[in-house]
Design a protein around this motif. Structure first.
Motif, PDB file in Angstrom:
ATOM      1  N   TRP A 103      -9.762  -6.744  40.885  1.00 37.72           N
ATOM      2  CA  TRP A 103     -11.188  -6.604  41.186  1.00 37.72           C
ATOM      3  C   TRP A 103     -12.037  -7.376  40.186  1.00 37.72           C
ATOM      4  N   LEU A 104     -11.684  -7.306  38.906  1.00 36.88           N
ATOM      5  CA  LEU A 104     -12.457  -8.006  37.882  1.00 36.88           C
ATOM      6  C   LEU A 104     -12.346  -9.522  38.034  1.00 36.88           C
ATOM      7  N   ARG A 105     -11.182 -10.017  38.400  1.00 34.66           N
ATOM      8  CA  ARG A 105     -11.021 -11.456  38.634  1.00 34.66           C
ATOM      9  C   ARG A 105     -11.945 -11.919  39.755  1.00 34.66           C
TER      10      ARG A 105
ATOM     11  N   ALA B 228     -20.222 -10.197  31.084  1.00 37.62           N
ATOM     12  CA  ALA B 228     -19.887  -8.774  31.037  1.00 37.62           C
ATOM     13  C   ALA B 228     -18.525  -8.524  31.670  1.00 37.62           C
ATOM     14  N   VAL B 229     -18.285  -9.134  32.822  1.00 34.14           N
ATOM     15  CA  VAL B 229     -16.999  -8.960  33.495  1.00 34.14           C
ATOM     16  C   VAL B 229     -15.882  -9.581  32.668  1.00 34.14           C
ATOM     17  N   ALA B 230     -16.118 -10.787  32.127  1.00 40.94           N
ATOM     18  CA  ALA B 230     -15.096 -11.477  31.334  1.00 40.94           C
ATOM     19  C   ALA B 230     -14.706 -10.674  30.095  1.00 40.94           C
TER      20      ALA B 230
ATOM     21  N   TYR C  85     -20.019 -20.576  26.603  1.00 39.32           N
ATOM     22  CA  TYR C  85     -21.278 -19.901  26.942  1.00 39.32           C
ATOM     23  C   TYR C  85     -21.032 -18.424  27.243  1.00 39.32           C
ATOM     24  N   LEU C  86     -19.937 -18.138  27.950  1.00 38.72           N
ATOM     25  CA  LEU C  86     -19.598 -16.742  28.224  1.00 38.72           C
ATOM     26  C   LEU C  86     -19.322 -15.990  26.923  1.00 38.72           C
ATOM     27  N   SER C  87     -18.669 -16.657  25.985  1.00 39.20           N
ATOM     28  CA  SER C  87     -18.395 -16.023  24.696  1.00 39.20           C
ATOM     29  C   SER C  87     -19.695 -15.739  23.949  1.00 39.20           C
ATOM     30  N   LYS C  88     -20.639 -16.674  24.029  1.00 40.15           N
ATOM     31  CA  LYS C  88     -21.928 -16.482  23.362  1.00 40.15           C
ATOM     32  C   LYS C  88     -22.693 -15.305  23.948  1.00 40.15           C
ATOM     33  N   LEU C  89     -22.586 -15.118  25.270  1.00 37.69           N
ATOM     34  CA  LEU C  89     -23.306 -14.045  25.956  1.00 37.69           C
ATOM     35  C   LEU C  89     -22.511 -12.744  26.003  1.00 37.69           C
TER      36      LEU C  89
ATOM     37  N   VAL D   6      -6.339 -14.729  28.157  1.00 31.38           N
ATOM     38  CA  VAL D   6      -5.497 -15.616  28.965  1.00 31.38           C
ATOM     39  C   VAL D   6      -6.005 -15.673  30.402  1.00 31.38           C
ATOM     40  N   THR D   7      -6.402 -14.533  30.944  1.00 33.79           N
ATOM     41  CA  THR D   7      -6.934 -14.504  32.307  1.00 33.79           C
ATOM     42  C   THR D   7      -8.248 -15.268  32.390  1.00 33.79           C
ATOM     43  N   VAL D   8      -9.102 -15.108  31.398  1.00 35.66           N
ATOM     44  CA  VAL D   8     -10.378 -15.835  31.388  1.00 35.66           C
ATOM     45  C   VAL D   8     -10.116 -17.332  31.313  1.00 35.66           C
ATOM     46  N   LEU D   9      -9.173 -17.746  30.498  1.00 34.70           N
ATOM     47  CA  LEU D   9      -8.828 -19.164  30.382  1.00 34.70           C
ATOM     48  C   LEU D   9      -8.319 -19.708  31.714  1.00 34.70           C
TER      49      LEU D   9
END
Length: 330
Positions: free
Chosen positions: A243-245, A185-187, A207-211, A193-196
């Protein structure tokens, strides 16, 4: 009010539950009204047995039907209005209404794109009435805007997307069943780019992409409308991104303790909706910053009461409600 949102995930799926479309018909709500009722926690949903779209328990339908004034009261709780109608409810001009919203004093609950691909923000009617009725907000309704507020607005500051994202994040986190879903949800609010950068493992990113939560889509993928929507749903404020990071890293640490991300030929993974203990980190961790606007001494956003003296920054309504629930369960 957003702070009173009830969106706690259920620990079991009742035997008798309805698809959301059927539940909307039984409650006498239009599709948009029902979706908003779910987002606001007015209608509580439960996970589906097959992992599909969440459903509504029969007992929840009966609970709502037993409330006073049903169905008119439920419809009024989810009544969303635009700028013109909202200004009329507050008895102010549309120009003043827009400036209050841009300054972060009024938090949007929904948005859509009109035929010219312009973003149209919608607000809860009951929140606008509460804001207008609060005595502490009287100077904002008729008086001259504070200098700092005017300077930031003149510089082009617009906090409507950020405030909407904060409310949206509170909903997503409230619907999450475990730490992996919270991380997803946060991601979903961060750019790829930040998630990577933060999630080095490709299996974890997959897995995060799947969820990843279901998107609030507007238009076909890669269309101009979809790109506008994506910009609104992606954090762009430095404080918000920070904050999200931090939240993503905390959720990942919790998720890794729960179970590793599934890998090819690694056996059957644990079900994605397995219930996990609530992380205590959130109740004492980093809080999302309040928009950097100081409208007037003692003023509130959308009817939220504050004393006249200065306070430390507080989380926004959607996220605040979720943080309070997590803290209560810690």
């Amino acid at each position: 009010m957003g702070g009173n949102t009830i969106a706690t995930p259920a620990t079991r799926v009742p035997a008798a539950s309805l698809a959301q479309s059927r539940a909307a018909r039984e409650l006498g709500l239009k599709r948009g009204e029902f979706e908003l009722a779910v987002r606001l926690g007015r209608v509580r949903t439960v996970p589906a047995h097959d992992g599909g779209r969440r459903r509504v328990a029969r007992e929840e339908i009966e609970r709502l039907r037993d409330t006073a004034g049903f169905p008119d009261s439920l419809r009024e709780h989810v009544r969303a209005v635009g700028t013109t109608e909202g200004a009329g409810l507050m008895d102010i001009t549309t120009a003043r209404f827009t400036r209050l919203a841009r300054a972060g004093m009024l938090t949007p609950v929904r948005f859509y794109l009109n035929r010219y691909r312009a973003v149209v923000w919608l607000y809860l009617a009951e929140e606008l009435r509460e804001f207008a009725a609060a005595e502490v907000n009287a100077p904002l309704m008729t008086g001259r805007a504070p200098d700092r507020m005017r300077a930031r607005l003149d510089a082009g500051i617009d906090l409507r997307p950020r405030n909407w994202r904060s409310r949206h994040a509170g909903h997503l986190l409230g619907q999450s069943a475990d730490a992996w879903e919270r991380a997803a949800a946060v991601a979903s609010l961060l750019d790829p780019v930040t998630v990577l950068e933060l999630v080095k493992c490709p299996y974890e990113r997959g897995y995060l992409s799947k969820l990843r939560p279901e998107s609030t889509g507007h238009g076909a993928p890669d269309s101009p409308s979809a790109r506008i929507t994506e910009r609104i749903m992606t954090a762009d404020d430095p404080h918000e991104i920070s904050w999200l990071r931090a939240s993503l890293l905390l959720s990942l640490a919790e998720a890794r303790r729960l179970r590793p991300a599934p890998r090819p030929n690694a056996g059957t993974p644990v079900a994605a909706h397995q219930e996990a203990p609530a992380p205590t980190t959130y109740s004492n961790g980093v809080a999302p910053p309040e928009p950097d606007v100081a409208p007037t001494e003692g003023a509130t956003r959308t009817g939220e009461q504050r004393p006249a003296e200065a306070e430390p920054p507080r989380p926004s309504r959607g996220m605040l409600g979720w943080l309070r629930r997590r803290g209560a369960g810690a």
